[in-house]
Scaffold this motif. Structure first.
Motif, short mmCIF file in Angstrom:
data_model
loop_
_atom_site.label_atom_id
_atom_site.label_comp_id
_atom_site.label_asym_id
_atom_site.label_seq_id
_atom_site.Cartn_x
_atom_site.Cartn_y
_atom_site.Cartn_z
N LEU A 169 -13.45 -8.11 9.63
CA LEU A 169 -12.17 -8.19 10.04
C LEU A 169 -11.99 -8.26 11.49
O LEU A 169 -12.57 -7.71 12.34
N GLN A 170 -10.51 -8.78 11.73
CA GLN A 170 -10.26 -9.16 13.01
C GLN A 170 -9.12 -8.23 13.67
O GLN A 170 -8.35 -8.59 14.28
N GLY A 171 -9.17 -6.90 12.86
CA GLY A 171 -8.09 -6.13 13.08
C GLY A 171 -6.86 -6.07 12.50
O GLY A 171 -6.83 -6.48 11.19
N PHE A 172 -5.76 -5.13 12.75
CA PHE A 172 -4.66 -5.15 11.96
C PHE A 172 -3.48 -5.73 12.92
O PHE A 172 -3.39 -5.82 14.02
N GLU A 173 -2.48 -6.20 12.24
CA GLU A 173 -1.24 -6.87 12.61
C GLU A 173 0.08 -6.59 11.79
O GLU A 173 -0.21 -6.70 10.53
N VAL A 174 0.96 -5.96 12.49
CA VAL A 174 2.29 -6.03 11.97
C VAL A 174 3.00 -7.25 11.78
O VAL A 174 3.10 -8.02 12.69
N THR A 175 3.51 -7.60 10.62
CA THR A 175 3.85 -8.83 10.53
C THR A 175 5.31 -8.63 9.64
O THR A 175 5.69 -7.85 9.30
N ARG A 176 5.86 -10.09 9.68
CA ARG A 176 7.18 -10.35 8.86
C ARG A 176 6.46 -11.18 7.61
O ARG A 176 5.58 -11.48 7.61
N LEU A 177 7.52 -10.97 6.45
CA LEU A 177 7.33 -11.78 5.31
C LEU A 177 7.61 -13.24 5.53
O LEU A 177 8.55 -13.75 6.20
N ASP A 214 2.97 -12.46 7.44
CA ASP A 214 1.57 -12.16 6.61
C ASP A 214 0.70 -13.22 6.31
O ASP A 214 -0.56 -12.70 6.33
N PHE A 215 1.23 -14.39 6.21
CA PHE A 215 0.15 -15.21 5.77
C PHE A 215 -0.63 -15.53 6.83
O PHE A 215 -1.94 -15.91 6.71
N HIS A 216 -0.34 -15.86 7.85
CA HIS A 216 -0.62 -16.06 9.06
C HIS A 216 -2.05 -14.87 9.47
O HIS A 216 -3.03 -15.41 9.70
N ALA A 217 -1.39 -13.77 9.27
CA ALA A 217 -2.36 -12.76 9.72
C ALA A 217 -3.52 -12.61 8.74
O ALA A 217 -4.91 -12.78 9.10
N VAL A 218 -3.36 -12.78 7.36
CA VAL A 218 -4.53 -12.80 6.60
C VAL A 218 -5.47 -14.01 6.69
O VAL A 218 -6.63 -13.86 6.53
N GLU A 219 -4.82 -15.18 7.03
CA GLU A 219 -5.54 -16.26 7.08
C GLU A 219 -6.49 -16.28 8.29
O GLU A 219 -7.73 -16.84 8.18
N HIS A 220 -6.11 -15.35 9.29
CA HIS A 220 -6.99 -15.21 10.45
C HIS A 220 -7.88 -13.69 10.44
O HIS A 220 -8.08 -13.30 11.47
#
Length: 248
Positions: A169-177, A214-220
């Motif tokens: 895992l590369q950490g946690f990120e607060v995201t929008r939908l 959210d897509f971008h965070a999970v992809e990374h």
């Protein structure tokens, strides 16, 4: 804390069992979940037929209803003590962007909003995940932070976890939908008696899936945490619509 655990994959789903195992190491856990897979049930509530429950030897309560039914019954009737929080999941597959409109996993968390505290929906980024423990560990960290630093008011957190080992895992990120493209076409076929049948196509790929989503965070390989609202009002249009409606 006392935690109500539910899901939409069913009361014996591996994701729910993994989440329960981790939660019980530190918290009191009540499980009230559907007796079978109720994916994409959204916020549906059963009102025209009665609901039945089955209690397992370990205390798990299986309900022949939707995820929303399960949480509603638990809070209104089934549990002797009111839980502090609802955790829904871990879901088999992602709940990103538009998925949240259909998701039973998210709906179960939404039904917990009456508790006046955070409710968490957690999903893995892959179908048939190999790393449910990564999702469970992510939730445990989020719960620990909520205990130290609670969020004000009823808050729904939609958590999506990459299906990778914890150390990747590369950490946690607060995201929008983000948003998906249109779903794949409906599949048409015939049943053995020659009658037409239809299969709803799979969700489309990400369209609005850039940085911050959210897509971008999970992809990374980052855990995506998206705060959700129940209020569907488009407040920015209220003034203009008021003027428009004067002609009615």
């Amino acid at each position: 804390m006392r935690i109500l655990l539910s899901n939409d994959d069913g009361c014996t789903a591996p994701g729910l069992l993994a989440m329960a195992r981790h939660l019980r190491a530190e918290h009191q856990v009540d499980i009230v979940a559907p007796d079978r897979n109720r994916s994409a049930a959204s916020n549906s509530l059963t009102i025209l037929t009665p609901l039945r429950i089955h209690r397992h030897a370990d205390g798990t309560i299986c309900v022949d209803g939707t995820p929303t039914d399960c949480v509603h019954l638990a809070l209104a009737s089934l549990l002797a003590e009111k839980p502090d929080m609802v955790v829904s999941g871990i879901n088999n597959g992602p709940n990103l962007g538009d998925d949240t409109l259909y998701s039973g996993t998210v709906a179960a968390a939404m039904e917990g909003r009456y508790l006046g505290t955070a409710a968490i929906a957690v999903s893995m980024s892959a179908y048939n995940p190999k790393h449910y423990d990564t999702g469970a560990r992510a939730v445990m960290q989020i719960l620990a932070e909520l205990a130290r630093n609670p969020l004000a008011g009823p808050t729904i957190l939609n958590v999506n976890v990459p299906d990778v080992p914890w150390e990747d895992l590369q950490g946690f990120e607060v995201t929008r939908l983000g948003h998906r493209r249109q779903s794949e076409p409906v599949g048409e076929a015939l049943d053995p008696r020659g009658r037409p049948i239809y299969w709803i196509g799979p969700a489309g790929p990400g369209a609005d899936a850039g940085p911050g989503t959210d897509f971008h965070a999970v992809e990374h390989n980052r855990v995506s945490i998206t705060p959700l609202l129940i209020d569907l009002t488009r407040h920015s249009l209220m003034g203009k619509l008021t003027e428009w409606a004067k002609a009615l």
